[in-house]
Design a protein around this motif. Structure first.
Motif, PDB file in Angstrom:
ATOM      1  N   ARG A 174       0.870  -1.400  -0.185  1.00  0.00           N
ATOM      2  CA  ARG A 174       0.222  -0.377   0.049  1.00  0.00           C
ATOM      3  C   ARG A 174       0.622   1.134  -0.119  1.00  0.00           C
ATOM      4  O   ARG A 174       0.170   2.586  -0.047  1.00  0.00           O
ATOM      5  CB  ARG A 174      -1.350   0.028   1.118  1.00  0.00           C
ATOM      6  N   THR A 175       2.059   1.314   0.610  1.00  0.00           N
ATOM      7  CA  THR A 175       2.401   1.924   0.884  1.00  0.00           C
ATOM      8  C   THR A 175       3.767   2.807  -0.248  1.00  0.00           C
ATOM      9  O   THR A 175       4.384   3.329  -0.207  1.00  0.00           O
ATOM     10  CB  THR A 175       2.526   2.698   2.777  1.00  0.00           C
ATOM     11  N   GLU A 176       4.882   1.635   0.151  1.00  0.00           N
ATOM     12  CA  GLU A 176       6.233   1.521  -0.765  1.00  0.00           C
ATOM     13  C   GLU A 176       5.986   2.505  -1.538  1.00  0.00           C
ATOM     14  O   GLU A 176       4.834   1.624  -2.838  1.00  0.00           O
ATOM     15  CB  GLU A 176       7.037   0.322  -0.566  1.00  0.00           C
ATOM     16  N   ALA A 177       6.896   2.246  -2.881  1.00  0.00           N
ATOM     17  CA  ALA A 177       7.440   2.830  -4.183  1.00  0.00           C
ATOM     18  C   ALA A 177       6.272   3.458  -4.193  1.00  0.00           C
ATOM     19  O   ALA A 177       6.158   3.722  -5.584  1.00  0.00           O
ATOM     20  CB  ALA A 177       7.563   1.379  -4.552  1.00  0.00           C
ATOM     21  N   PHE A 178       6.424   4.535  -3.505  1.00  0.00           N
ATOM     22  CA  PHE A 178       5.163   5.714  -3.872  1.00  0.00           C
ATOM     23  C   PHE A 178       4.143   4.695  -4.699  1.00  0.00           C
ATOM     24  O   PHE A 178       3.571   6.111  -5.463  1.00  0.00           O
ATOM     25  CB  PHE A 178       6.385   7.080  -4.822  1.00  0.00           C
ATOM     26  N   GLY A 179       3.779   4.054  -3.789  1.00  0.00           N
ATOM     27  CA  GLY A 179       1.941   3.591  -5.001  1.00  0.00           C
ATOM     28  C   GLY A 179       2.540   2.751  -6.029  1.00  0.00           C
ATOM     29  O   GLY A 179       0.755   2.679  -6.658  1.00  0.00           O
ATOM     30  N   ARG A 180       3.874   3.197  -6.431  1.00  0.00           N
ATOM     31  CA  ARG A 180       3.620   2.931  -7.995  1.00  0.00           C
ATOM     32  C   ARG A 180       2.492   1.313  -8.091  1.00  0.00           C
ATOM     33  O   ARG A 180       2.838   0.280  -9.075  1.00  0.00           O
ATOM     34  CB  ARG A 180       5.101   2.602  -8.385  1.00  0.00           C
ATOM     35  N   ARG A 181       3.707   0.610  -7.009  1.00  0.00           N
ATOM     36  CA  ARG A 181       3.166  -1.410  -7.030  1.00  0.00           C
ATOM     37  C   ARG A 181       1.585  -1.506  -6.859  1.00  0.00           C
ATOM     38  O   ARG A 181       1.030  -1.904  -7.790  1.00  0.00           O
ATOM     39  CB  ARG A 181       3.817  -1.973  -5.868  1.00  0.00           C
ATOM     40  N   THR A 182       1.613  -0.537  -6.590  1.00  0.00           N
ATOM     41  CA  THR A 182      -0.955  -0.846  -6.598  1.00  0.00           C
ATOM     42  C   THR A 182      -1.082   0.692  -6.570  1.00  0.00           C
ATOM     43  O   THR A 182      -1.666   1.402  -6.216  1.00  0.00           O
ATOM     44  CB  THR A 182      -1.203  -1.040  -5.546  1.00  0.00           C
ATOM     45  N   ASN A 183      -1.563   0.556  -8.717  1.00  0.00           N
ATOM     46  CA  ASN A 183      -2.128   1.822  -9.132  1.00  0.00           C
ATOM     47  C   ASN A 183      -3.819   1.503  -8.895  1.00  0.00           C
ATOM     48  O   ASN A 183      -4.832   1.018  -9.504  1.00  0.00           O
ATOM     49  CB  ASN A 183      -2.186   1.677 -10.603  1.00  0.00           C
ATOM     50  N   VAL A 184      -4.681   2.543  -8.019  1.00  0.00           N
ATOM     51  CA  VAL A 184      -5.871   2.720  -7.363  1.00  0.00           C
ATOM     52  C   VAL A 184      -6.786   2.602  -8.952  1.00  0.00           C
ATOM     53  O   VAL A 184      -8.103   2.541  -8.773  1.00  0.00           O
ATOM     54  CB  VAL A 184      -6.420   3.602  -6.580  1.00  0.00           C
ATOM     55  N   MET A 185      -6.461   4.142  -9.525  1.00  0.00           N
ATOM     56  CA  MET A 185      -6.863   4.433 -10.805  1.00  0.00           C
ATOM     57  C   MET A 185      -6.615   3.649 -11.309  1.00  0.00           C
ATOM     58  O   MET A 185      -7.949   3.454 -12.343  1.00  0.00           O
ATOM     59  CB  MET A 185      -6.179   5.989 -10.840  1.00  0.00           C
ATOM     60  N   ASP A 186      -6.102   3.275 -11.627  1.00  0.00           N
ATOM     61  CA  ASP A 186      -5.709   1.881 -13.083  1.00  0.00           C
ATOM     62  C   ASP A 186      -5.514   1.027 -13.042  1.00  0.00           C
ATOM     63  O   ASP A 186      -4.229   0.795 -12.602  1.00  0.00           O
ATOM     64  CB  ASP A 186      -5.124   2.665 -14.589  1.00  0.00           C
ATOM     65  N   PRO A 187      -6.252   0.040 -11.670  1.00  0.00           N
ATOM     66  CA  PRO A 187      -5.529  -1.713 -11.080  1.00  0.00           C
ATOM     67  C   PRO A 187      -4.304  -2.142 -12.071  1.00  0.00           C
ATOM     68  O   PRO A 187      -3.865  -2.669 -11.922  1.00  0.00           O
ATOM     69  CB  PRO A 187      -6.887  -2.325 -11.390  1.00  0.00           C
ATOM     70  N   ALA A 188      -4.382  -1.863 -13.898  1.00  0.00           N
ATOM     71  CA  ALA A 188      -4.619  -2.836 -15.030  1.00  0.00           C
ATOM     72  C   ALA A 188      -2.741  -2.322 -15.117  1.00  0.00           C
ATOM     73  O   ALA A 188      -1.601  -2.938 -15.560  1.00  0.00           O
ATOM     74  CB  ALA A 188      -5.086  -2.843 -15.821  1.00  0.00           C
ATOM     75  N   GLU A 189      -2.511  -0.920 -14.633  1.00  0.00           N
ATOM     76  CA  GLU A 189      -0.803  -0.266 -14.628  1.00  0.00           C
ATOM     77  C   GLU A 189      -0.198  -0.713 -13.155  1.00  0.00           C
ATOM     78  O   GLU A 189       0.855  -0.297 -13.165  1.00  0.00           O
ATOM     79  CB  GLU A 189      -1.275   1.614 -14.677  1.00  0.00           C
ATOM     80  N   SER A 190      -0.850  -1.698 -12.287  1.00  0.00           N
ATOM     81  CA  SER A 190      -0.331  -1.833 -11.313  1.00  0.00           C
ATOM     82  C   SER A 190       1.539  -2.408 -10.994  1.00  0.00           C
ATOM     83  O   SER A 190       0.721  -3.617 -12.786  1.00  0.00           O
ATOM     84  CB  SER A 190      -1.032  -2.723 -10.152  1.00  0.00           C
ATOM     85  N   LEU A 191       2.483  -2.034 -10.958  1.00  0.00           N
ATOM     86  CA  LEU A 191       3.512  -2.992 -11.650  1.00  0.00           C
ATOM     87  C   LEU A 191       3.487  -4.516 -10.554  1.00  0.00           C
ATOM     88  O   LEU A 191       3.740  -5.339 -11.425  1.00  0.00           O
ATOM     89  CB  LEU A 191       4.946  -2.343 -10.375  1.00  0.00           C
ATOM     90  N   ILE A 192       2.823  -4.745  -9.854  1.00  0.00           N
ATOM     91  CA  ILE A 192       2.751  -5.766  -9.030  1.00  0.00           C
ATOM     92  C   ILE A 192       1.486  -6.708 -10.071  1.00  0.00           C
ATOM     93  O   ILE A 192       1.692  -8.077 -10.078  1.00  0.00           O
ATOM     94  CB  ILE A 192       1.721  -5.844  -7.551  1.00  0.00           C
ATOM     95  N   LEU A 193       1.606  -6.387 -11.071  1.00  0.00           N
ATOM     96  CA  LEU A 193       0.206  -7.303 -12.343  1.00  0.00           C
ATOM     97  C   LEU A 193       1.262  -6.797 -13.624  1.00  0.00           C
ATOM     98  O   LEU A 193       1.530  -8.152 -14.452  1.00  0.00           O
ATOM     99  CB  LEU A 193      -1.343  -6.586 -12.346  1.00  0.00           C
ATOM    100  N   LYS A 194       1.506  -5.999 -13.877  1.00  0.00           N
ATOM    101  CA  LYS A 194       2.252  -5.709 -14.858  1.00  0.00           C
ATOM    102  C   LYS A 194       3.527  -6.612 -15.019  1.00  0.00           C
ATOM    103  O   LYS A 194       4.130  -7.193 -16.317  1.00  0.00           O
ATOM    104  CB  LYS A 194       2.827  -4.133 -15.190  1.00  0.00           C
ATOM    105  N   LYS A 195       4.332  -6.559 -13.789  1.00  0.00           N
ATOM    106  CA  LYS A 195       5.179  -7.339 -13.849  1.00  0.00           C
ATOM    107  C   LYS A 195       4.718  -8.725 -14.248  1.00  0.00           C
ATOM    108  O   LYS A 195       5.683  -9.499 -14.679  1.00  0.00           O
ATOM    109  CB  LYS A 195       6.487  -6.651 -12.470  1.00  0.00           C
ATOM    110  N   PRO A 196       4.509  -9.917 -12.780  1.00  0.00           N
ATOM    111  CA  PRO A 196       4.444 -11.190 -13.035  1.00  0.00           C
ATOM    112  C   PRO A 196       3.569 -11.578 -14.320  1.00  0.00           C
ATOM    113  O   PRO A 196       3.307 -12.335 -15.289  1.00  0.00           O
ATOM    114  CB  PRO A 196       3.447 -11.633 -12.051  1.00  0.00           C
ATOM    115  N   LEU A 197       3.090 -10.645 -15.051  1.00  0.00           N
ATOM    116  CA  LEU A 197       2.148 -10.579 -16.782  1.00  0.00           C
ATOM    117  C   LEU A 197       3.383  -9.980 -17.730  1.00  0.00           C
ATOM    118  O   LEU A 197       3.109 -10.920 -18.641  1.00  0.00           O
ATOM    119  CB  LEU A 197       1.383  -9.546 -16.672  1.00  0.00           C
ATOM    120  N   MET A 198       4.870 -10.254 -17.511  1.00  0.00           N
ATOM    121  CA  MET A 198       6.000  -9.821 -18.137  1.00  0.00           C
ATOM    122  C   MET A 198       5.406  -8.635 -18.711  1.00  0.00           C
ATOM    123  O   MET A 198       5.986  -8.159 -20.406  1.00  0.00           O
ATOM    124  CB  MET A 198       6.049 -10.642 -19.270  1.00  0.00           C
ATOM    125  N   GLN A 199       4.849  -7.653 -19.500  1.00  0.00           N
ATOM    126  CA  GLN A 199       4.219  -6.208 -19.225  1.00  0.00           C
ATOM    127  C   GLN A 199       5.833  -5.789 -19.004  1.00  0.00           C
ATOM    128  O   GLN A 199       6.210  -4.551 -20.515  1.00  0.00           O
ATOM    129  CB  GLN A 199       3.153  -5.484 -18.937  1.00  0.00           C
TER     130      GLN A 199
END
Length: 820
Positions: A174-199
């Motif tokens: 929720r708080t680390e990496a300035f919120g880049r890991r989880t993007n509430v406004m655009d969930p699909a842009e969350s790093l926690i989803l994009k990295k394991p998707l290999m995007q």
């Protein structure tokens, strides 16, 4: 014509999957109908789907007239009586609206039904962080020890190992990496989803696919604003996997599983989609992420289902009819044979024949006493015509000092009896105490109780040396669990055990039982006094909570003020109803005698490492308790069994078996056994510093630190409470030592040795050769062996040197070096 084909292409493309499904189902029906399918069973028979995100994996079992079963889950059509209430997609029930419906599985002319109740479909059910998000991270492998679950994390991103520390994960996500890991406004842009998707580049590779259950949960939790669980969100109490046991024969090559979670609010929910599955035996079966077990070969496997910190197992057996197999109905000496042979017959593994008297005699002496029988003992046994001579031999050797000395060695190894930890005087006194208890067959429950509750001078009360070797509560926890519970609980010191049910709370709860053990110098030089302190607590490092004494599977207990917490723990540990102690004890003894534990390694009991014969382990431990926790009773029962007395020679039906005791296990002699055997064959003893002359290596109170032969053959220095410290692996140094080392060379050439004395007393070559064979192998040489030996002597100009060559060849033979 081509234009017409192009117009019809979409229709063909749409119809083709349906055609394949119908064709495959028809073929499957034909195959199973040939096997006389008699009934269907659909599980779960009743289910409640709560909310619009609920799902339920179905399992359909076909029952054959032969009483065999076959999983038909993916070979049938499921029909809902109310498609507007519930539908079935790929064998998963999915709610559509509130109501009740019946799901029917059709297979040929047979039917099986299940009732479904859907409720709260119109109510939004938020994604639960503690019950779903953490499980999704585990399912995807993000919080594995090799990935972000390692203590230092990966690439600056750290998660708790398999979700054992939710507060840490909340902070990280929720708080680390300035919120880049989880993007509430655009969930699909969350790093926690994009990295394991290999995007985005990801060192861990692809871990998610859009639309899979883990992705859906993580995306949903982010889109809902990283919501934390309300106070009324229920906790997961336990999970169950279905089926718990299944035996599949011949063409039955798969088994679908489902996992249900039982929650604190009384609800039961399907957790299959987010459960992490693993197989204990990939050579028998693999398991998919959806819980489909696929046969890879003949045998058994335990499928471990893991959801958060809860685990359950499904034991799956795949059997095949082996061409030419016919059960030989071997005689049964006792209950051990009954249970072993029942398993072997089921698996179509034919046991080996009974070993010869020569093999049995050598095996029995080495296993029970650590030494070879003398030539006189060998000849007396082989010449006896008593039909019960094997039983009589076992009774005799279990009542010898040699038996007590050898099994003292085994216990001293794992109790870490060495002069570095206990001082020389302490090690010698502790060794003597162990010897006396084994010689007198002190019940093992009393033996363990004395060790765990000992206090006073370690010189005057030797079992107190247990606490001199265990210097802190954490060390005592790990040692006690491994020795007396058969559990390697070390992982739970830092985090919940990743492959077992044990948690950090369990670990530090056990440690609380040992937190008040005090130590102070004694009156004699090097002495130490163990005593119980009036205070001393253990805090759980993650939560800071002061821990109560914890008894596994029973819970926390309140110990009265002033009472010895160790006594409470020891009484539980050695109680007749304890589910661990008796099994750990008999399994350790079985492993020593048979070369492999029923659970292997012998001190590593866990759900993902199942017993090779659970019925045998249960019965052996039960009778062990009934017979007063007697170690000698266990040794006697095993050695008297036909199973123990089977030959090491394999047949074509057990040639691949190393697990089910269908033949004797061939294994290298232990370091001390081998040195003593060389001394006995050559009749030249070994001199160790600080002990009487010609003392057997197995009788040493303290392992020497400077004996090269013992070292390279794996003698442990007793630094660990683990059987694994004793090396059983062969290596080049061992071969060089036997071929050209000073131990073998000097003893063969000794002027007071067997060969030199035989020549001096006028013995014939044949007599000397026979004595060497009898001393080393418990048999006379074969005609070809005798002829070869005599030919070698005739061709040599030095008779003694030629006889030493023959002795060298015998000592370097596999028949001598190995227990068989």
């Amino acid at each position: 014509m081509l234009e017409k084909f192009r117009k019809r292409l979409p229709i063909i493309a749409t119809a083709w999957p349906l055609f394949l499904t119908i064709a495959m189902t028809s073929n499957a029906i034909a195959d199973v109908e040939q096997s006389n399918l008699s009934a269907l069973e659909l599980k779960p028979a009743r289910m409640e789907l709560i909310g619009n995100r609920a799902r339920q994996q179905l399992v359909l079992t076909g029952k054959l007239n032969s009483h065999d079963v076959r999983d038909l889950t993916h070979e049938v059509q499921f029909v809902s009586s109310a498609p507007g209430v519930v539908k079935v997609v790929d064998s998963v029930a999915i709610p559509v609206s509130n109501g009740t419906a019946t799901i029917t599985a059709r297979f040929g002319n047979l039917r099986a039904n299940a009732t479904v109740h859907v409720k709260q479909f119109d109510q939004h059910t938020p994604v639960s962080f503690k019950n779903e998000t953490l499980a999704a991270l585990t399912k995807a492998g993000c919080n594995m020890g090799a990935c972000h679950g390692s203590p230092s994390g990966k690439a600056g991103f750290r998660l708790s190992l398999r979700g054992y520390d939710p507060p840490l994960d909340i902070m990280t996500l929720r708080t680390e990496a300035f919120g880049r890991r989880t993007n509430v406004m655009d969930p699909a842009e969350s790093l926690i989803l994009k990295k394991p998707l290999m995007q985005v580049a990801h060192g861990g590779g692809r871990r998610l696919t859009k639309g899979d259950p883990a992705y859906v949960v993580l995306h949903g939790w982010i889109s809902e604003g990283l919501r934390l669980d309300a106070d009324d969100v229920p906790d997961l109490l336990r999970i169950e996997v279905y089926p718990q046991h299944q035996v599949l024969r011949n063409d039955a090559a798969e088994q679908q599983l489902y996992v249900q979670g039982h929650f604190s609010d009384g609800t039961v929910r399907d957790l299959t989609a987010l459960t992490a599955f693993s197989s204990s035996n990939e050579s028998a079966a693999s398991v998919s992420e959806s819980g489909l077990v696929d046969k890879t070969g003949r045998g058994e496997t335990a499928i471990l289902a893991r959801y958060l910190d809860k685990m359950a197992t499904s034991n799956i057996t795949f059997l095949e009819d082996i061409e030419g197999f016919a059960w030989s109905n071997p005689p049964e000496n006792n209950f051990i044979d009954e249970l072993v042979f029942e398993k072997l017959e089921t698996l179509q593994i034919l046991p080996s024949e009974l070993c010869s008297d020569e093999e049995f005699l050598r095996r029995a002496y080495l296993d029970a006493t650590g030494r070879l029988p003398s030539i006189d003992e060998t000849r007396a046994f082989l010449q006896s015509s008593d039909p019960k001579k094997r039983q009589a031999l076992i009774d005799h050797i279990l009542d010898t000092d040699d038996y007590a000395e050898f099994w003292t060695l085994k216990w001293a190894d794992v109790l870490r009896s060495n002069s570095k930890k206990l001082r020389k005087s302490g090690a010698f006194k502790f060794h003597r105490w162990l010897y006396d208890n084994i010689r007198n067959d002190t019940p093992l429950d009393q033996f363990a109780n004395q060790l765990l509750t000992a206090q006073g001078s370690v010189y005057e009360n030797p079992p107190a040396n247990f606490w001199r070797a265990s210097r802190d509560p954490q060390d005592a926890t790990e040692t006690t669990a491994q020795l007396f519970l058969g559990i390697r609980i070390q992982c739970a010191k830092c985090h919940n055990h990743p492959f077992e049910r044990w948690t950090q709370d369990n670990y530090y709860g056990i440690a609380a039982a040992f937190a008040r053990v005090g130590r102070t110098p004694g009156s004699a030089a090097g002495d130490e006094v163990i005593y119980v302190q009036p205070n001393g607590e253990i805090k759980q490092p993650r939560t800071g909570e002061t821990m109560k004494v914890h008894l596994l599977l029973e819970g926390d207990v309140d110990v009265p003020e002033g009472a010895d917490r160790r006594r409470v723990f020891a009484d539980w540990l050695t109680g007749p109803q304890n589910p661990f102690f008796a099994k750990a004890a008999v399994n350790r003894i079985w492993g020593h005698l048979m070369g492999r534990g029923i659970v292997e390694p012998v001190d590593d009991f866990r759900d993902s490492n199942p017993a090779s014969n659970s019925a045998l382990l249960d019965e052996l431990s039960s009778q062990f308790v009934e017979n007063g926790f007697s170690q000698k009773w266990v040794v006697r029962a095993i050695m008297n069994s036909r199973t123990y007395q089977l030959s090491s020679n394999k047949n074509r039906f057990n040639s691949d078996d190393d697990v089910y005791a269908s033949h004797a296990t061939t294994r290298l002699l232990g370091a001390e056994q081998l040195l003593d055997a060389i001394c006995q064959v050559t009749d030249v003893g070994e001199q160790f510093r600080g002990v009487p002359k010609n003392l057997r290596a197995v009788s040493l109170p303290d392992p020497p630190t400077d004996h090269y032969f013992l070292k390279i053959f794996g003698q442990p220095q007793r630094e660990m409470a683990c059987e694994c410290e004793r090396s059983t692996e062969s290596n080049l140094s061992q071969a060089l030592q036997m071929i050209n080392g000073p131990v073998v060379h000097n003893k063969l050439r000794d002027d007071n040795g067997r060969i030199a004395r035989g020549i001096e007393t006028g013995n014939s070559d044949k007599k000397i050769i026979c004595d060497l064979y009898m001393a080393a192998l418990c048999r006379n040489p074969s005609e070809s062996e005798m002829n070869a030996a005599l030919a070698h002597i005739s061709a040599s100009s030095d008779r003694r040197l030629a006889l030493e060559d023959i002795g060298w060849a015998i000592l370097n033979s596999k028949e001598f070096l190995f227990q068989h």
